[in-house]
Design a protein around this motif. Structure first.
Motif, PDB file in Angstrom:
ATOM      1  N   MET A  78       4.458 -73.578  30.959  1.00  0.00           N
ATOM      2  CA  MET A  78       5.503 -74.756  30.469  1.00  0.00           C
ATOM      3  C   MET A  78       5.259 -75.281  29.301  1.00  0.00           C
ATOM      4  SD  MET A  78       7.115 -73.896  33.015  1.00  0.00           S
ATOM      5  CE  MET A  78       8.377 -75.065  33.233  1.00  0.00           C
ATOM      6  N   GLU A  79       3.977 -75.795  29.062  1.00  0.00           N
ATOM      7  CA  GLU A  79       3.690 -76.380  27.626  1.00  0.00           C
ATOM      8  C   GLU A  79       4.161 -75.556  26.511  1.00  0.00           C
ATOM      9  OE1 GLU A  79      -0.331 -78.938  29.129  1.00  0.00           O
ATOM     10  OE2 GLU A  79      -0.411 -77.705  27.378  1.00  0.00           O
ATOM     11  N   MET A  80       3.859 -74.674  26.290  1.00  0.00           N
ATOM     12  CA  MET A  80       4.293 -73.641  25.229  1.00  0.00           C
ATOM     13  C   MET A  80       5.735 -73.466  25.353  1.00  0.00           C
ATOM     14  SD  MET A  80       1.731 -73.258  23.358  1.00  0.00           S
ATOM     15  CE  MET A  80       1.459 -75.214  23.834  1.00  0.00           C
ATOM     16  N   ALA A  81       6.373 -73.432  26.531  1.00  0.00           N
ATOM     17  CA  ALA A  81       8.009 -73.155  26.564  1.00  0.00           C
ATOM     18  C   ALA A  81       8.394 -74.403  25.987  1.00  0.00           C
ATOM     19  CB  ALA A  81       8.407 -73.193  28.031  1.00  0.00           C
ATOM     20  N   GLN A  82       8.041 -75.577  26.283  1.00  0.00           N
ATOM     21  CA  GLN A  82       8.704 -76.683  25.674  1.00  0.00           C
ATOM     22  C   GLN A  82       8.517 -76.764  24.109  1.00  0.00           C
ATOM     23  OE1 GLN A  82       7.503 -80.650  27.094  1.00  0.00           O
ATOM     24  NE2 GLN A  82       9.832 -81.191  27.317  1.00  0.00           N
ATOM     25  N   ALA A  83       7.111 -76.731  23.978  1.00  0.00           N
ATOM     26  CA  ALA A  83       6.766 -76.696  22.430  1.00  0.00           C
ATOM     27  C   ALA A  83       7.873 -75.584  21.673  1.00  0.00           C
ATOM     28  CB  ALA A  83       5.475 -76.104  22.242  1.00  0.00           C
ATOM     29  N   TYR A 138      -8.617 -71.888  21.205  1.00  0.00           N
ATOM     30  CA  TYR A 138      -7.403 -71.429  21.945  1.00  0.00           C
ATOM     31  C   TYR A 138      -6.801 -72.108  22.995  1.00  0.00           C
ATOM     32  CZ  TYR A 138     -10.451 -67.396  20.077  1.00  0.00           C
ATOM     33  OH  TYR A 138     -11.326 -66.648  19.414  1.00  0.00           O
ATOM     34  N   GLY A 139      -7.357 -73.481  23.458  1.00  0.00           N
ATOM     35  CA  GLY A 139      -6.728 -74.052  24.293  1.00  0.00           C
ATOM     36  C   GLY A 139      -6.311 -75.406  24.228  1.00  0.00           C
ATOM     37  N   CYS A 140      -6.958 -76.369  24.675  1.00  0.00           N
ATOM     38  CA  CYS A 140      -6.697 -77.884  24.609  1.00  0.00           C
ATOM     39  C   CYS A 140      -6.302 -78.262  23.200  1.00  0.00           C
ATOM     40  CB  CYS A 140      -7.706 -78.614  25.255  1.00  0.00           C
ATOM     41  SG  CYS A 140      -8.394 -77.919  26.631  1.00  0.00           S
ATOM     42  N   VAL A 141      -7.224 -77.936  22.229  1.00  0.00           N
ATOM     43  CA  VAL A 141      -6.725 -78.538  20.970  1.00  0.00           C
ATOM     44  C   VAL A 141      -5.529 -77.786  20.290  1.00  0.00           C
ATOM     45  CG1 VAL A 141      -8.010 -78.631  18.437  1.00  0.00           C
ATOM     46  CG2 VAL A 141      -9.099 -79.272  20.496  1.00  0.00           C
ATOM     47  N   PRO A 142      -5.495 -76.674  20.191  1.00  0.00           N
ATOM     48  CA  PRO A 142      -4.269 -76.008  19.673  1.00  0.00           C
ATOM     49  C   PRO A 142      -2.925 -76.321  20.032  1.00  0.00           C
ATOM     50  CG  PRO A 142      -5.757 -74.397  20.294  1.00  0.00           C
ATOM     51  CD  PRO A 142      -6.683 -75.423  20.548  1.00  0.00           C
ATOM     52  N   SER A 143      -3.229 -76.461  21.635  1.00  0.00           N
ATOM     53  CA  SER A 143      -1.867 -76.417  22.420  1.00  0.00           C
ATOM     54  C   SER A 143      -1.197 -77.831  22.043  1.00  0.00           C
ATOM     55  CB  SER A 143      -2.126 -76.267  23.820  1.00  0.00           C
ATOM     56  OG  SER A 143      -2.992 -77.081  24.240  1.00  0.00           O
ATOM     57  N   LYS A 144      -2.272 -78.893  22.107  1.00  0.00           N
ATOM     58  CA  LYS A 144      -1.670 -80.156  21.966  1.00  0.00           C
ATOM     59  C   LYS A 144      -1.268 -80.458  20.620  1.00  0.00           C
ATOM     60  CE  LYS A 144      -2.834 -80.384  25.858  1.00  0.00           C
ATOM     61  NZ  LYS A 144      -3.111 -79.233  26.187  1.00  0.00           N
ATOM     62  N   THR A 168      -1.219 -63.798  24.032  1.00  0.00           N
ATOM     63  CA  THR A 168      -2.063 -64.570  25.137  1.00  0.00           C
ATOM     64  C   THR A 168      -2.449 -66.091  24.342  1.00  0.00           C
ATOM     65  OG1 THR A 168      -4.406 -63.935  24.699  1.00  0.00           O
ATOM     66  CG2 THR A 168      -3.171 -62.614  26.151  1.00  0.00           C
ATOM     67  N   ASN A 169      -2.889 -66.852  25.067  1.00  0.00           N
ATOM     68  CA  ASN A 169      -3.229 -68.170  24.415  1.00  0.00           C
ATOM     69  C   ASN A 169      -4.358 -67.823  23.195  1.00  0.00           C
ATOM     70  OD1 ASN A 169      -5.402 -67.862  26.536  1.00  0.00           O
ATOM     71  ND2 ASN A 169      -6.062 -69.753  25.468  1.00  0.00           N
ATOM     72  N   ALA A 186       5.793 -72.187  10.378  1.00  0.00           N
ATOM     73  CA  ALA A 186       4.438 -71.884   9.771  1.00  0.00           C
ATOM     74  C   ALA A 186       3.688 -73.089   9.524  1.00  0.00           C
ATOM     75  CB  ALA A 186       4.629 -71.141   8.311  1.00  0.00           C
ATOM     76  N   LYS A 187       4.268 -74.146   9.046  1.00  0.00           N
ATOM     77  CA  LYS A 187       3.692 -75.551   8.670  1.00  0.00           C
ATOM     78  C   LYS A 187       3.218 -76.159  10.091  1.00  0.00           C
ATOM     79  CE  LYS A 187       5.539 -76.730   4.259  1.00  0.00           C
ATOM     80  NZ  LYS A 187       6.321 -77.659   3.317  1.00  0.00           N
ATOM     81  N   ALA A 188       3.876 -75.981  11.142  1.00  0.00           N
ATOM     82  CA  ALA A 188       3.376 -76.589  12.473  1.00  0.00           C
ATOM     83  C   ALA A 188       2.192 -75.806  12.726  1.00  0.00           C
ATOM     84  CB  ALA A 188       4.646 -76.320  13.599  1.00  0.00           C
ATOM     85  N   MET A 189       2.028 -74.547  12.800  1.00  0.00           N
ATOM     86  CA  MET A 189       1.000 -73.681  12.935  1.00  0.00           C
ATOM     87  C   MET A 189      -0.304 -73.960  12.068  1.00  0.00           C
ATOM     88  SD  MET A 189       0.999 -72.072  15.782  1.00  0.00           S
ATOM     89  CE  MET A 189       1.928 -71.149  16.999  1.00  0.00           C
ATOM     90  N   ALA A 190       0.082 -74.290  10.886  1.00  0.00           N
ATOM     91  CA  ALA A 190      -0.850 -74.840   9.972  1.00  0.00           C
ATOM     92  C   ALA A 190      -1.651 -76.043  10.236  1.00  0.00           C
ATOM     93  CB  ALA A 190      -0.246 -75.000   8.398  1.00  0.00           C
ATOM     94  N   HIS A 191      -0.503 -77.042  10.876  1.00  0.00           N
ATOM     95  CA  HIS A 191      -1.221 -78.242  11.557  1.00  0.00           C
ATOM     96  C   HIS A 191      -2.184 -77.924  12.647  1.00  0.00           C
ATOM     97  CE1 HIS A 191      -1.180 -82.180  13.513  1.00  0.00           C
ATOM     98  NE2 HIS A 191      -0.873 -81.571  14.675  1.00  0.00           N
ATOM     99  N   VAL A 192      -1.758 -77.100  13.430  1.00  0.00           N
ATOM    100  CA  VAL A 192      -2.863 -76.560  14.583  1.00  0.00           C
ATOM    101  C   VAL A 192      -4.063 -76.321  13.849  1.00  0.00           C
ATOM    102  CG1 VAL A 192      -3.371 -74.883  16.178  1.00  0.00           C
ATOM    103  CG2 VAL A 192      -0.878 -75.842  15.886  1.00  0.00           C
ATOM    104  N   SER A 193      -4.210 -75.321  12.928  1.00  0.00           N
ATOM    105  CA  SER A 193      -5.256 -74.847  12.455  1.00  0.00           C
ATOM    106  C   SER A 193      -6.042 -75.882  11.496  1.00  0.00           C
ATOM    107  CB  SER A 193      -5.077 -73.733  11.298  1.00  0.00           C
ATOM    108  OG  SER A 193      -4.254 -72.594  11.662  1.00  0.00           O
ATOM    109  N   ASP A 194      -5.515 -76.879  10.821  1.00  0.00           N
ATOM    110  CA  ASP A 194      -6.047 -78.230  10.524  1.00  0.00           C
ATOM    111  C   ASP A 194      -6.676 -78.817  11.284  1.00  0.00           C
ATOM    112  OD1 ASP A 194      -5.206 -76.988   7.905  1.00  0.00           O
ATOM    113  OD2 ASP A 194      -3.393 -78.715   7.913  1.00  0.00           O
ATOM    114  N   THR A 195      -6.040 -79.133  12.552  1.00  0.00           N
ATOM    115  CA  THR A 195      -6.590 -79.881  13.727  1.00  0.00           C
ATOM    116  C   THR A 195      -8.101 -79.157  14.069  1.00  0.00           C
ATOM    117  OG1 THR A 195      -4.352 -80.444  14.336  1.00  0.00           O
ATOM    118  CG2 THR A 195      -6.279 -80.863  16.012  1.00  0.00           C
ATOM    119  N   ILE A 196      -8.000 -77.815  14.415  1.00  0.00           N
ATOM    120  CA  ILE A 196      -9.081 -77.128  14.958  1.00  0.00           C
ATOM    121  C   ILE A 196     -10.368 -77.179  13.760  1.00  0.00           C
ATOM    122  CG2 ILE A 196     -10.074 -75.053  15.160  1.00  0.00           C
ATOM    123  CD1 ILE A 196      -7.381 -74.052  16.266  1.00  0.00           C
ATOM    124  N   ALA A 197      -9.899 -77.188  12.481  1.00  0.00           N
ATOM    125  CA  ALA A 197     -10.912 -77.272  11.501  1.00  0.00           C
ATOM    126  C   ALA A 197     -11.495 -78.781  11.218  1.00  0.00           C
ATOM    127  CB  ALA A 197     -10.486 -76.926   9.851  1.00  0.00           C
TER     128      ALA A 197
END
Length: 470
Positions: free
Chosen positions: A182-187, A46-52, A158-159, A81-92
């Motif tokens: 601020m990170e999520m605002a810019q993203a 929920y934190g460092c990895v998905p946000s980055k 929330t995160n 959706a694909k950007a969020m899929a990239h998040v999921s792939d990174t976690i996996a």
């Protein structure tokens, strides 16, 4: 009820707990690891990895849109959706390193439930009582959701839930102007959303105001609306239509609401009273040795109330391994722990800010160097920012860096504070040219420049030597 005896029982499988468990079991200790949530904890899930990962997707869109260096920008086709899929792939991709299977293969006994102390030497997890010689509480923290009027009746994120979205918010309201906000605002702004940050104080108020101004200027130029001095009083609305009302009479309308108002330590389920462990509003009370009021029990990471950073949890883990396994004394220091906010430009800090140093030492000097005088920054077109080093009696006591790669560049100054280096030690470093790493050396050089080039005494000595040299 089952019972098992062990040398070390680690409660919490986030970064700190996993580091302790892996180190201890590989050095021969019997280890029981207890986790009721996801392996990897907040940082991985929920934190460092998905946000980055999301910031990386957003940066790609921004680079395409902005162009530069003679290349024309083009509006990107953003697929949220694909950007969020990239998040999921990174976690996996990272998850196997933190998995139950890996730790069982290392030799740990892994129990998947929440732990609760039943005495000073025992915890219960599901149908098992674990008796251990030493315990490590590494349960981390969770999003703080304050009792704002109406908030419990309005859908909010929330995160821990933000990265489940697959449809981009039309207008994201963010309560809180700290690092997460601020990170999520810019993203999200870069991914095509309208974004409004609502901050009751000033945005990023823990950081050096001069550095914060550089970050806020960049975000506002990209379209992020940042409302400061806007203390939330009430929230109203429903799905896709949320309004935040502030105490000064303002109202902010959006489609989604992200609550990013800080963190709270995860201690509620532990039954710490039964173990004789004291707590405060910051978390579990620990000494510099990270022991609690029950000397058999350590607390590390977020839950120890000394900072909420993955790298701090890892440092805490390495600190307590020595006394637990070898009986050797060890204490955790604090001054050299860096922090970074991964906006673009980034903002990183280690040690004292200028205002903190003035309050602590009074007599300080400031050495600084502007990023727009760095050749690599000029060549890449990333010239916003500066480095500021706070110096007391010839040694750095703090450093602030704002600009591209600030999170990477702060490592030098973390080392300097950790080893109590002098500014002359940093000035003697040789950095490859052209790199941003030269910023640290140039800042150290700026500290010595007045002493070398502006003092009449130095010039007289040089003149005298030149007259007698053959």
């Amino acid at each position: 009820m089952k019972q098992t005896d062990t040398d070390i029982c680690v409660i919490g499988a986030g970064s700190g707990g996993l580091s302790v468990a892996a180190g201890a079991v590989q050095m021969g200790a019997r280890v029981v690891l207890i986790e009721g949530g996801r392996m990897g904890g907040d940082c991985l899930n929920y934190g460092c990895v998905p946000s980055k990962a999301l910031l990386a997707a957003a940066k790609q869109a921004h680079v395409m849109r902005s162009g530069g260096a003679g290349i024309a920008g083009i509006e990107p086709a953003v697929d949220y959706a694909k950007a969020m899929a990239h998040v999921s792939d990174t976690i996996a991709h990272i998850a196997p390193v933190d998995s139950q299977q890996r730790f069982e293969e290392l030799g740990c006994t892994v129990l998947r439930d929440y732990a609760s102390f039943v005495s000073g030497q025992e915890v219960q997890a599901s149908d098992t009582i674990v008796k251990a010689r030493r315990f490590v509480i590494a349960t981390g923290s969770s999003p703080l959701v304050p009792p704002i009027d109406g908030l419990d009746g309005v859908p909010y994120l929330t995160n821990e839930t933000l990265f489940d979205l697959r449809e981009a918010p039309s207008h994201l309201l963010i309560l809180g102007g700290g690092p997460i906000g601020m990170e999520m605002a810019q993203a999200h702004q870069r991914l095509g959303c309208d974004v409004t940050v609502i901050e009751g104080d000033t945005a990023m108020n823990r950081e050096d105001p001069e550095a914060v101004a550089v970050v806020l200027d960049a975000l506002r130029r990209e379209g992020v609306s940042v409302a400061e001095g806007a203390m939330a009083e009430r929230v109203s609305g429903d799905a896709n239509a949320v309004t935040v009302h502030t105490k000064d009479g303002r109202a902010f309308d959006g489609t989604h609401l992200l609550v990013a108002l800080g963190r709270r330590p995860n201690i509620g389920q532990l039954n710490l009273e039964a173990a004789g462990v004291d707590t405060s509003s910051q978390g579990i009370t620990v000494g510099d040795d990270l022991r609690t009021t029950n000397r058999r029990i350590y607390a590390i990471g977020d839950v120890a109330g000394r900072g909420q950073f993955t790298h701090l949890a890892g440092y805490h883990a390495s600190t307590i391994i020595r006394p637990m396994l070898f009986g050797l004394p060890a204490k955790a220091k604090q001054a050299h722990i860096p922090r970074a906010t991964y906006t673009d430009p980034e903002l990183a800090q280690v040690g004292m800010t200028e205002s903190e140093a003035r309050a602590a030492h009074g007599d300080i000097e400031i050495a600084r160097f502007a990023t727009d005088e760095n050749d690599r920054a000029i060549a890449t077109g990333k010239t916003a920012g500066f480095i500021k080093v706070v110096v007391h009696k010839g040694r750095p006591v703090g450093a602030t860096i704002v600009g591209a790669d600030a999170g990477e560049l702060i490592a030098l100054w973390s080392l300097a504070l950790s080893k109590n280096l002098k500014m002359s030690d940093v000035a003697g470093m040789v950095a490859a040219y052209p790199t941003r790493a030269e910023l640290g050396k140039r800042a150290a050089g700026a500290y010595f420049s007045p002493r070398l080039f502006e003092r009449t005494t130095v010039k007289r000595i040089v003149g005298a030597v030149q007259r007698v040299l053959p």
